[in-house]
Design an enzyme around this catalytic site. Structure first.
Site, mmCIF file in Angstrom:
data_model
loop_
_atom_site.group_PDB
_atom_site.id
_atom_site.type_symbol
_atom_site.label_atom_id
_atom_site.label_comp_id
_atom_site.label_asym_id
_atom_site.label_seq_id
_atom_site.Cartn_x
_atom_site.Cartn_y
_atom_site.Cartn_z
ATOM 1 N N LYS A 116 0.812 -1.210 0.000
ATOM 2 C CA LYS A 116 0.000 0.000 0.000
ATOM 3 C C LYS A 116 0.849 1.265 0.000
ATOM 4 C CE LYS A 116 -3.755 -2.137 2.664
ATOM 5 N NZ LYS A 116 -4.861 -2.395 1.770
ATOM 6 N N HIS A 235 -13.978 -3.648 8.549
ATOM 7 C CA HIS A 235 -13.314 -3.258 7.299
ATOM 8 C C HIS A 235 -13.435 -4.308 6.205
ATOM 9 C CE1 HIS A 235 -11.797 0.083 9.526
ATOM 10 N NE2 HIS A 235 -11.113 -0.688 10.342
ATOM 11 N N ARG A 297 -6.596 -8.200 -9.468
ATOM 12 C CA ARG A 297 -7.224 -9.517 -9.683
ATOM 13 C C ARG A 297 -8.710 -9.301 -9.836
ATOM 14 N NH1 ARG A 297 -9.780 -9.352 -4.900
ATOM 15 N NH2 ARG A 297 -8.620 -8.592 -3.103
HETATM 16 P P1 ADP Z 1 -7.698 -4.003 2.802
HETATM 17 O O1 ADP Z 1 -6.675 -4.123 1.735
HETATM 18 O O2 ADP Z 1 -7.275 -4.663 4.079
HETATM 19 O O3 ADP Z 1 -9.064 -4.405 2.372
HETATM 20 P P2 ADP Z 1 -8.275 -1.206 2.337
HETATM 21 O O4 ADP Z 1 -7.186 -0.217 2.249
HETATM 22 O O5 ADP Z 1 -8.887 -1.667 1.052
HETATM 23 O O6 ADP Z 1 -7.757 -2.466 3.157
HETATM 24 O O7 ADP Z 1 -9.418 -0.665 3.274
HETATM 25 C C1 ADP Z 1 -10.477 -1.478 3.732
HETATM 26 C C2 ADP Z 1 -11.594 -0.611 4.297
HETATM 27 O O8 ADP Z 1 -11.148 0.181 5.399
HETATM 28 C C3 ADP Z 1 -12.148 0.405 3.333
HETATM 29 O O9 ADP Z 1 -13.125 -0.155 2.502
HETATM 30 C C4 ADP Z 1 -12.728 1.449 4.252
HETATM 31 O O10 ADP Z 1 -13.960 1.036 4.771
HETATM 32 C C5 ADP Z 1 -11.755 1.455 5.383
HETATM 33 N N1 ADP Z 1 -10.747 2.497 5.200
HETATM 34 C C6 ADP Z 1 -9.572 2.377 4.555
HETATM 35 N N2 ADP Z 1 -8.875 3.521 4.576
HETATM 36 C C7 ADP Z 1 -9.626 4.408 5.256
HETATM 37 C C8 ADP Z 1 -9.461 5.776 5.649
HETATM 38 N N3 ADP Z 1 -8.351 6.447 5.366
HETATM 39 N N4 ADP Z 1 -10.449 6.370 6.333
HETATM 40 C C9 ADP Z 1 -11.573 5.687 6.660
HETATM 41 N N5 ADP Z 1 -11.782 4.411 6.353
HETATM 42 C C10 ADP Z 1 -10.836 3.765 5.654
#
Ligand code: ADP
Length: 667
Positions: A116, A235, A297
């Site tokens: 990330k 999440h 993916r």
């Molecule tokens: P992962 O790869 O573990 O799925 P993500 O970066 O895609 O993690 O984030 C998963 C979820 O976490 C998002 O869909 C959102 O709900 C929450 N999230 C991620 N970043 C933020 C942020 N900066 N502020 C608020 N919620 C967030």
């Protein structure tokens, strides 16, 4: 086009890929661990190769054995599905080194988006907006705490190698930062073998909106519109939809362009998803969304995009991997109607979404398409009798609906969920059905905090209807089975020389025990009495498996499943579970209430926070269990003293194992 492909995955997604391959006339090879020898995906494939024991690390993550399986069976390409090896650049290189095709992007593209922190840094240089935060290399807790303070609370700690919401912690106050970081790092290390974390500004009122992109080897890149995945727990996505509620053409174009830009920046090929976080404090804005990450993916939720575009994304993946150009341009694509996907999981919502396990003693879905578009589509990798094991993701099925507009689709979703029947495992079905009827959700007011905020609403069990208890009592005594015999001696109409037959039944539902008295009034007529229940029930003729009954002038259908001491009753869209007392059961710990802390699921003791003799108060942490690579903290149910700790850190425990025993402080 390929003649034969190997699908390096299991369960629902392996079955999904095999289904499209078969339709295209491509032979398929499945792989399986010992836990999956009789799984649906194995049965569906033309050939199947055993790749190892149940732990994923020794089977579905074993690149060498999987590639060898492809070579042995003469497969020309490997589809990775999602999870497991799907985003592993080393796997892609190894596949290509032996002259096979990886159905997905290049190793370099995966690598560019794999972490990330690096992905955010790259996006910054291409002008795609990213969430403010620290994604620098230093991992010093004091330095990161200072960064968090500079960003301003609340902040979000994320594992840089993260996925599936693992290793993610929201922190509200500076004093909680260091402990949260330590916990996130532990979870990240366990899940990804990399404890490094980044810090982000926590976007208040966040909405998760993602764009599906597709690219071919000829340099064409398009987007297939957005999906809103804001309904999340811990999440992780629970219900996804397309298009996003309240989306405007301007925002869609801006997000679509940013996503296409992101894909171009890494020379992308195949299906990918660019995830954005959007500010939901007001209407969507062209300057109110930020890049979170790109998943290189196919996504679990791809069926909602298939529903609204009419495309088969797996077919497109196969065509693009075989070198064909995309058969359309951006301007050819249109959105048709609205679609939802609900993820039916074996999990206990009331216990904090803990994964559940068990044998699916009963599994029945309403009439639906599977692995292909339809008004109702149900994609499942399990069959009745299969087991949901602790080894893999506890997904039972994806329930997908499509209708001309959002309201119609949502109504269809609720009705479909009501007709999904699962017994043998605790599931989130009732919570999904409650979500489909949630007022705010219905109005399109979605944000990622909705489920956590309204959890009580979603899990509040309606009182068990008296008919359910009465029917369960009849079932417990076997009185529901029709005899319909003409032999007067075989008839069970309750006739006795000394009067009407009477029975007694005891059963329990949740914590409530029922003691009931049943009188038989006619061949199929009963009176059930006791514990505030006073009902007359007529059992009517029925299809096998369905019990049609009349009570107080209303006829309804119920379905009952009996599995040893457990009766599951499906009535008007709800499942009611009853247990019968087992006179031989001596296994229950005869401890006073609140004294024994038992494992709520199978897992690994990741951390012990108490020792015998420690004084604890209600809510204080006792230990951390790890299951499905997620941490679940167990806390003291009441004040007391730790009398015994019966496990050690690192120990694998079974569901129901006694972990800690408490005693009263003055004992
Ligand atoms: P992962 O790869 O573990 O799925 P993500 O970066 O895609 O993690 O984030 C998963 C979820 O976490 C998002 O869909 C959102 O709900 C929450 N999230 C991620 N970043 C933020 C942020 N900066 N502020 C608020 N919620 C967030």
């Amino acid at each position: 086009m390929f003649q034969k492909i190997l699908v390096a995955n299991r369960g629902e997604i392996a079955a999904r890929v095999i289904s499209t391959a078969r339709r295209m006339g491509i032979a398929t090879v499945a792989v399986y661990s010992d836990a999956d020898a009789r799984a649906l995906h194995v049965a569906m494939a033309d050939e199947a190769v055993r790749i190892g024991p149940p732990p994923a690390a020794e089977s579905y993550l074993n690149a060498r054995v999987i590639i060898e399986a492809a070579r042995r069976t003469g497969a020309q390409a490997i589809h990775p599905g999602y999870g497991f090896l799907s985003e592993n650049p080393d796997f892609v290189r190894q596949v290509q080194e032996v002259g096979l095709v990886f159905i997905g992007p290049s190793a370099e593209a995966i690598q560019a988006m794999g972490l990330k922190d690096a992905a955010k840094a790259l996006m910054e240089t291409t002008g795609v907006p990213v969430v403010p935060g620290n994604h620098g290399p230093s991992q010093d807790p004091a330095f990161l705490a200072a960064e968090a303070a500079a960003i301003g609370y609340p902040v979000l700690i994320k594992a840089r190698a993260g996925g599936g919401g693992k290793g993610m912690r929201r922190v509200e106050r500076a004093e909680d930062f260091v402990a949260a970081l330590a916990s996130a790092r532990r979870e990240a290390e366990a899940a990804f073998g990399d404890p490094s974390c980044l810090i982000e500004k926590y976007v208040s009122h966040p909405r998760h909106i993602e764009i599906q992109v597709f690219a071919d080897s000829q340099g064409n890149v398009v987007h297939l519109f957005e999906r809103d995945c804001s309904l999340q727990r811990r999440h992780q996505k629970v219900i996804e939809e397309a298009p996003a509620p309240g989306m405007t053409e301007a925002v869609r174009t801006a997000m679509g362009q940013a996503a296409v830009e992101a894909a171009r920046a890494i020379g992308y090929r195949g299906a990918g998803t660019v995830e954005f976080i959007a500010d939901a404090s007001g209407p969507l804005r062209t300057d109110g969304f930020w890049f979170m990450e790109m998943n290189t993916r196919l996504q679990v939720e791809h069926p909602v995009t298939e529903a609204i575009t009419g495309l088969d994304l797996v077919e497109l993946q196969l065509r693009v991997a075989a070198g064909e150009p995309l058969p359309f341009r951006q301007e050819d694509l249109r959105i048709d109607g609205h679609a939802f996907e609900a993820r039916l999981y074996a999990e206990d919502v009331a216990k904090g979404f803990l994964p559940a396990t068990g044998r699916l003693t009963h599994l029945r879905f309403p009439q639906a398409a599977s692995f292909t578009r339809g008004p109702v589509r149900i994609d499942s990798g399990v069959r009745p009798g299969d087991e949901i094991t602790p080894w893999y993701d506890p997904l039972i099925a994806k329930i997908i609906v499509h209708a001309p507009d959002r309201q119609a689709a949502l109504t269809r979703l609720a009705a479909t969920l009501d007709r999904c029947q699962v017994a043998g495992c605790t599931t989130n079905r009732d919570a999904l059905a409650a979500l489909a009827r949630h007022d705010g959700f219905r109005l399109g007011r979605v944000d990622t905090g909705l489920i956590a905020r309204d959890l009580n609403l979603l899990t509040s069990a309606e009182p068990t209807p008296p008919e359910a208890v009465a029917l369960a009592a009849l079932v417990s005594l076997g009185l529901h089975t029709s005899t319909m015999s003409t032999d007067p001696w075989a008839r069970r109409d309750g006739w006795r020389a000394w009067g009407r037959a009477k029975w007694h039944a005891t059963l329990s539902h949740d914590e409530t025990a029922f003691s009931l008295c049943i009188s038989q009034l006619g061949e199929r007529a009963f009176h059930v009495q006791g514990d505030a229940i006073d009902l007359h029930l007529d059992l009517l003729d029925a299809d096998p498996g369905v019990l049609r009954f009349a009570s107080q002038g209303v006829q309804s259908d119920a379905q009952t499943v009996r599995d040893r001491d457990r009766i599951t009753l499906f009535l008007r869209g709800r499942a009611h579970e009853f247990t019968l007392p087992d006179p031989l059961d001596t296994s229950t710990h005869d401890l006073p209430k609140g004294s024994g802390i038992v494992a709520p699921m199978p897992g690994l003791v990741a951390k012990l926070s108490v020792r015998p003799g420690d004084r604890v108060s209600k809510g204080s942490p006792l230990l951390v269990l790890e299951a499905m690579k997620m941490e679940h903290g167990l806390t003291a149910p009441r004040d007391g003293i730790v009398a015994e700790v019966l496990v050690v850190a690192g120990e694998q425990v079974a569901d129901g194992t006694l972990l800690v025993r408490l005693e009263d402080a003055d004992a």
